[in-house]
Motif scaffolding. Structure first.
Motif, PDB file in Angstrom:
ATOM      1  N   ARG A   2      -0.648  -0.640  25.505  1.00  0.00           N
ATOM      2  CA  ARG A   2       0.223  -0.885  24.351  1.00  0.00           C
ATOM      3  C   ARG A   2      -0.544  -1.582  23.241  1.00  0.00           C
ATOM      4  NH1 ARG A   2       4.001  -4.792  26.025  1.00  0.00           N
ATOM      5  NH2 ARG A   2       4.917  -4.634  23.954  1.00  0.00           N
ATOM      6  N   LEU A   3      -1.398  -2.508  23.667  1.00  0.00           N
ATOM      7  CA  LEU A   3      -2.150  -3.251  22.663  1.00  0.00           C
ATOM      8  C   LEU A   3      -3.179  -2.361  21.985  1.00  0.00           C
ATOM      9  CD1 LEU A   3      -2.549  -6.662  24.509  1.00  0.00           C
ATOM     10  CD2 LEU A   3      -0.946  -6.002  22.710  1.00  0.00           C
ATOM     11  N   ASN A   6      -1.465  -0.233  19.509  1.00  0.00           N
ATOM     12  CA  ASN A   6      -1.177  -1.085  18.361  1.00  0.00           C
ATOM     13  C   ASN A   6      -2.397  -1.232  17.457  1.00  0.00           C
ATOM     14  OD1 ASN A   6       0.491  -2.890  16.875  1.00  0.00           O
ATOM     15  ND2 ASN A   6      -0.695  -4.589  17.745  1.00  0.00           N
ATOM     16  N   PHE A   9      -3.224   2.022  15.644  1.00  0.00           N
ATOM     17  CA  PHE A   9      -2.242   2.255  14.584  1.00  0.00           C
ATOM     18  C   PHE A   9      -2.536   1.384  13.366  1.00  0.00           C
ATOM     19  CE2 PHE A   9       1.835   1.195  12.582  1.00  0.00           C
ATOM     20  CZ  PHE A   9       2.238   2.455  12.213  1.00  0.00           C
ATOM     21  N   LEU A  10      -2.780   0.094  13.625  1.00  0.00           N
ATOM     22  CA  LEU A  10      -3.051  -0.825  12.518  1.00  0.00           C
ATOM     23  C   LEU A  10      -4.323  -0.424  11.780  1.00  0.00           C
ATOM     24  CD1 LEU A  10      -2.065  -4.323  13.941  1.00  0.00           C
ATOM     25  CD2 LEU A  10      -0.700  -2.657  12.690  1.00  0.00           C
ATOM     26  N   SER A  13      -3.655   2.485   9.549  1.00  0.00           N
ATOM     27  CA  SER A  13      -2.905   2.085   8.366  1.00  0.00           C
ATOM     28  C   SER A  13      -3.811   1.431   7.325  1.00  0.00           C
ATOM     29  CB  SER A  13      -1.778   1.149   8.791  1.00  0.00           C
ATOM     30  OG  SER A  13      -1.236   0.539   7.665  1.00  0.00           O
ATOM     31  N   SER A  16      -5.838   4.072   5.703  1.00  0.00           N
ATOM     32  CA  SER A  16      -5.085   4.809   4.675  1.00  0.00           C
ATOM     33  C   SER A  16      -5.122   4.069   3.349  1.00  0.00           C
ATOM     34  CB  SER A  16      -3.626   4.986   5.082  1.00  0.00           C
ATOM     35  OG  SER A  16      -3.536   5.540   6.347  1.00  0.00           O
ATOM     36  N   ALA A  17      -4.878   2.752   3.431  1.00  0.00           N
ATOM     37  CA  ALA A  17      -4.885   1.957   2.205  1.00  0.00           C
ATOM     38  C   ALA A  17      -6.257   2.031   1.553  1.00  0.00           C
ATOM     39  CB  ALA A  17      -4.517   0.517   2.507  1.00  0.00           C
ATOM     40  N   ILE A  19      -8.389   4.507   1.829  1.00  0.00           N
ATOM     41  CA  ILE A  19      -8.543   5.845   1.235  1.00  0.00           C
ATOM     42  C   ILE A  19      -7.880   5.881  -0.145  1.00  0.00           C
ATOM     43  CG2 ILE A  19      -7.879   8.280   1.440  1.00  0.00           C
ATOM     44  CD1 ILE A  19      -8.139   7.979   4.471  1.00  0.00           C
ATOM     45  N   GLY A  20      -6.656   5.330  -0.213  1.00  0.00           N
ATOM     46  CA  GLY A  20      -5.948   5.303  -1.497  1.00  0.00           C
ATOM     47  C   GLY A  20      -6.744   4.560  -2.552  1.00  0.00           C
TER      48      GLY A  20
END
Lengths: 267, 332
Positions: A2-3, A6, A9-10, A13, A16-17, A19-20
């Motif tokens: 689970r960790l 996590n 995923f983080l 994210s 992505s920021a 890349i933007g």
């Protein structure tokens, strides 16, 4: 497990920021390098026919300014109606239609103005271009005015009425004053948006190589000329297009940031 | 004075209504010749500005002329079911040049290529922008500390403020060559146009998705954290389900934007009326067809462009309405 999920995923994210931000940086750096490379102070002194941009920059400001002069009062008046007078179904219909109009394709608005202004008047003109831009601006101004007036506390209006002021005086002197900063921000952002528009101007104002203040003729437009110049085979035309793009972007970003700065100061 | 002011504000509000209806009616009237001429077959016909030569013997013309007088009115309905040959003959009545004896030249217009081009570029843009926009929205709403989120948020919104023509130039001269090197094929293509369009709608999509996510009540999130959930689980199981309708609304709204975008695509799609056989082939979209051909068009050609504009307007009207009234209304 689970960790780990996590963490992945983080990381995605954050990626992505990045890349933007990378796209923003890439575009701005390109503009700075290409634009500043061809930038020269003489661009502000000569018209396009002599290899400068003076007529285009002035023309673009006149088109957008005229659009604002048409769009701001109409948009604000409509926004005032929605908050202060409008009740029930009609007001909410107008609000919805205005939202739809805000997202209508700008080229379609250009085609509409072509059919109702350019064809009847016999040719492209600065007026037609300004009307197309005004149609793009109105829903944004309505939206801003509507939202900002809704934030003005009821008590202010009641106090005004209690003092014996007529309703329109209360609206103009109290409600609008209270919402002034927010509305100005919205208007600046809307102005920043229309000054960079190309599509609605392509067949309404077109553009011109010469300096002109005659709004009944084809009118010089910075954005339309960028499109023309960028598609020409000569290197020099494209360099001029980059310089023009650089100036346009700096202008748009300055207006945009000014708008944000005004609200920030108030908070 | 009070009355005048109130009247002014009501008429301004009504103006919105008038303009929208006006756009619809104007486009319809301007498109009418093409609608009469090509009917709904326009949507599936891939030929644009194609000259067709039809040989017709004198007797056939005579027969046609006679039968036409009675058929003219129902021609429009026939259009949907008749085959192509009939359509060509129908056009001959309206606009024909007699080149040689017994030969008619006519120009036909079909909208299939730009319609397909518009839908495919939008789809590519969406596929590219969606995961990144979601990532950015999660970053802004849930991960970044408040001050970083604020600064990154402004940067992302500045990306949205850059005029579309700049995206087009940058895309053509800097982005497309890299994509073409990686994937092969042309620098101007469906793929490069779609990707640049994706970069353009990215900030818009991220910003409104973030706003939707921010509507999730803090109590829900805190309860989940208290139960030992990880951040990923909170986002996946609490925030996404809670703000799902809002997020879908944002995606559809961004899609509506992408459908009508002109300048960024105009630089990159190649502007040729040919159906793409691969993702890296050049083609054309509705806004670009209008931007590049409106100036020179006249007669039936111009009317066909208005027909395209009408189709685009109706599609984006429908898309935006669905987003606004179904998803975004529900979300609040």
């Amino acid at each position: 497990m689970r960790l780990l999920a996590n963490k992945i995923f983080l990381a995605l994210s954050v990626l992505s920021a990045m890349i933007g931000l990378a796209f923003l940086a890439w575009i701005l750096i390109t503009l700075f390098i290409k634009g500043l490379g061809s930038f020269h102070f003489n661009l502000f002194l000569n018209d396009l026919i002599n290899g400068g941009l003076r007529n285009l920059i002035i023309g673009q400001f006149i088109l957008a300014g005229l659009a604002a002069a048409i769009g701001i009062p109409l948009g604000m008046a409509a926004g005032i109606y929605l908050q202060e007078y409008g009740r029930g179904k009609y007001a909410s219909l107008i609000r919805d239609l205005s939202d739809i109009m805000m997202s209508a394709p700008s080229i379609v608005i250009g085609a509409f103005v072509y059919a109702v202004v350019v064809v009847p008047t016999g040719g492209t003109s600065g007026f037609a271009g300004a009307i197309a831009l005004a149609i793009m601006m109105i829903p944004v101004v309505i939206n801003t005015t509507d939202n900002m007036l809704s934030l003005v506390p009821r008590e202010l209006r009641e106090a005004g009425i209690a003092l014996g002021a007529s309703k329109y005086r209360v609206i103009l002197d109290i409600v609008i004053k209270a919402a002034k900063v927010g509305i100005m921000t919205g208007i600046l952002l809307a102005f920043a948006r229309i000054i960079g528009e190309t599509a609605p101007l392509l067949f309404t104002s077109e553009t011109s190589n010469y300096f002109s203040l005659d709004l009944t003729e084809s009118f010089p437009s910075l954005t339309v000329s960028i499109y023309d110049l960028a598609n020409e085979p000569e290197e020099s035309s494209r360099d001029l297009a980059w310089a023009a793009s650089f100036i346009l972007t700096v202008l748009v970003l300055i207006i945009n940031l000014t708008g944000r700065f005004i609200t920030r100061n108030k908070d | 004075m009070e009355k005048i002011f109130q009247k002014l504000s009501i008429s301004s509000a009504t103006l919105v209504f008038v303009i929208l209806i006006g756009i619809f009616i104007t486009l319809f009237i301007a498109a009418k010749p093409a609608i009469d001429e090509f009917g709904f077959d326009f949507i599936v016909n891939p030929d644009w500005n194609k000259e067709v030569v039809v040989e017709i013997t004198d007797t056939q013309i005579a027969v046609e002329d006679l039968s036409d007088q009675g058929n003219e009115i129902i021609d429009e309905d026939d259009m949907e079911i008749t085959d192509e040959d009939d359509i060509i003959e129908d056009e001959d009545e309206v606009m024909f040049d007699e080149d040689e004896e017994g030969t008619l030249t006519t120009t036909i217009y079909g909208g299939l290529v730009p319609i397909v081009g518009t839908l495919l570029t939008t789809l590519i843009a969406l596929a590219f922008a969606l995961p990144i926009a979601m990532g950015i929205a999660v970053f802004l709403a849930e991960i970044a500390p408040k001050n970083i989120s604020h600064i990154v948020g402004i940067a992302i919104e500045l990306l949205a403020a850059i005029p579309s023509i700049i995206f087009g130039m940058w895309g053509l001269y800097y982005f497309a060559p890299i994509v073409a090197d990686l994937v092969g094929g042309y620098q101007v293509s469906l793929l490069t146009a779609g990707l640049v369009l994706g970069v353009m709608i990215l900030p818009f999509m991220a910003a409104i998705t973030r706003d939707s996510m921010n509507t999730t009540p803090g109590v829900l999130k805190e309860s989940a954290y208290a139960l030992g959930a990880t951040k990923f689980e909170v986002i996946k199981d609490i925030i996404f389900p809670y703000s799902r309708t809002g997020i879908i609304g944002s995606i559809i709204l961004a899609l509506g934007r992408a459908l009508g975008e002109t300048m960024a695509v105009a630089f990159l799609i190649g502007s040729i009326f040919v159906l793409p056989s691969a993702i890296n082939d050049p083609t054309i979209s509705i806004p670009v067809a209008m931007a590049n051909n409106f100036g020179e068009a006249s007669g039936l050609g111009e009317s066909a462009l208005f027909y395209l504009a009408l189709i685009l307007f109706v599609i984006s009207f429908a898309v935006i309405s669905i987003a606004k009234f179904y998803f975004l209304k529900k979300a609040h």
